[in-house]
Design a protein around this motif. Sequence first.
Motif: not given
Length: 59
Positions: A13-35
Amino acid sequence: MSVHLADQDRKALIVALSHRPGLAAAGTAVLPELNGLGAVSCGTDTAEDGRRVWAVLDL
């Protein structure tokens, strides 16, 4: 930003956390790349501590 790693049942399991509260979820383009890189599952969400992107990979 921090990256957290864990393993269980021959999966990583690999998790990247921004530590910047209030950021909206960005586009989902990264998910197909991970797949495309072989992720068993992956996702993204936001919480009080920032945005998280995670992926589970077979070892």
